[in-house]
Design a protein around this motif. Structure first.
Motif, PDB file in Angstrom:
ATOM      1  N   PRO A 124      13.258   3.027   2.719  1.00 47.92           N
ATOM      2  CA  PRO A 124      12.563   4.248   2.301  1.00 47.92           C
ATOM      3  C   PRO A 124      12.535   4.433   0.787  1.00 47.92           C
ATOM      4  O   PRO A 124      11.566   4.971   0.255  1.00 47.92           O
ATOM      5  CB  PRO A 124      13.383   5.366   2.964  1.00 47.92           C
ATOM      6  N   ASP A 125      13.591   3.961   0.104  1.00 49.37           N
ATOM      7  CA  ASP A 125      13.643   4.121  -1.358  1.00 49.37           C
ATOM      8  C   ASP A 125      12.448   3.464  -2.044  1.00 49.37           C
ATOM      9  O   ASP A 125      11.985   3.924  -3.085  1.00 49.37           O
ATOM     10  CB  ASP A 125      14.932   3.524  -1.931  1.00 49.37           C
ATOM     11  N   HIS A 126      11.993   2.346  -1.448  1.00 56.32           N
ATOM     12  CA  HIS A 126      10.893   1.624  -2.081  1.00 56.32           C
ATOM     13  C   HIS A 126       9.581   2.371  -1.999  1.00 56.32           C
ATOM     14  O   HIS A 126       8.627   2.045  -2.702  1.00 56.32           O
ATOM     15  CB  HIS A 126      10.757   0.230  -1.437  1.00 56.32           C
ATOM     16  N   LEU A 127       9.514   3.350  -1.102  1.00 52.38           N
ATOM     17  CA  LEU A 127       8.269   4.104  -0.955  1.00 52.38           C
ATOM     18  C   LEU A 127       8.230   5.324  -1.857  1.00 52.38           C
ATOM     19  O   LEU A 127       7.200   5.983  -1.966  1.00 52.38           O
ATOM     20  CB  LEU A 127       8.082   4.544   0.510  1.00 52.38           C
TER      21      LEU A 127
END
Ligand code: THU
Length: 130
Positions: A124-127
Motif C-alpha cells: 500500500p505504501d507504494h500507492l
C-alpha cells in the motif's frame, strides 16, 4: 485437521492433466478456520490457477481476510515454493512474519516466512501519492 493433512487431501483433487503436477495448499485464517485449494489447469494453459490461489479464494468466500499460516505440498524432489504471483497473493492477506511451510509427499519440509519469500513486496505504501 492439520494444515498438512488438509493440503495432502485437497491435492488429490487437483486438475493437472497438462503438467501432471498436483499441488495442494492449506491456509489457517486468523479466526482459526482452515481453507484449502488445489491447482486447476486449463486447456488454454495461461488460464490455469495455482493451489494457493484456490485456498485464498476459499478463505475470502468464507469471510476471512487474514492468514496466519500456510502449507503447500507437492510430489516433488524438493519442497515447492510458491510462484511469484502467489507470493504477492499471499502477501495481500498475510504479514511478513507468517510462516509458509513447503512440503513434499516424501516427507521433506522447508519453512520460510512471507517476508523471506517476497522481500521488497509491492504494498500500500507504494500507492501513496508523493
Ligand atoms: N503450482 C501451484 O499450484 N502452486 C505452486 O506453488 C507452484 C506451481 C501449479 C501450477 C501448475 O498447475 C503446476 O503447478 C505446474 O506448474
Amino acid at each position: 485437521m492439520t494444515l498438512l493433512s488438509a493440503a495432502l487431501a485437497v491435492r488429490e483433487n487437483a486438475h493437472a492433466p497438462y503438467s501432471r503436477f498436483k499441488v495442494g495448499a492449506a491456509i489457517r485464517g486468523a479466526a482459526g478456520g482452515l481453507f484449502s485449494g488445489c491447482n486447476v489447469e486449463n486447456i488454454s494453459y495461461p488460464e490455469g490457477t495455482c493451489a494457493e490461489a484456490g485456498a485464498i479464494a476459499a478463505m475470502c468466500a468464507a469471510g476471512e481476510t487474514r492468514i496466519v499460516e500456510v502449507v503447500v505440498v507437492a510430489d516433488s524432489p524438493v519442497p515447492v515454493s510458491p510462484c511469484g504471483g502467489c507470493r504477492q497473493k499471499l502477501a495481500e492477506f498475510a504479514g511478513p512474519d507468517v510462516p509458509v511451510t513447503m512440503a513434499t509427499i516424501a516427507g521433506a519440509r522447508k519453512t520460510m516466512t512471507v517476508g523471506e519469500l517476497l522481500p521488497g513486496a509491492f504494498g500500500p505504501d507504494h500507492l501513496e501519492a508523493e
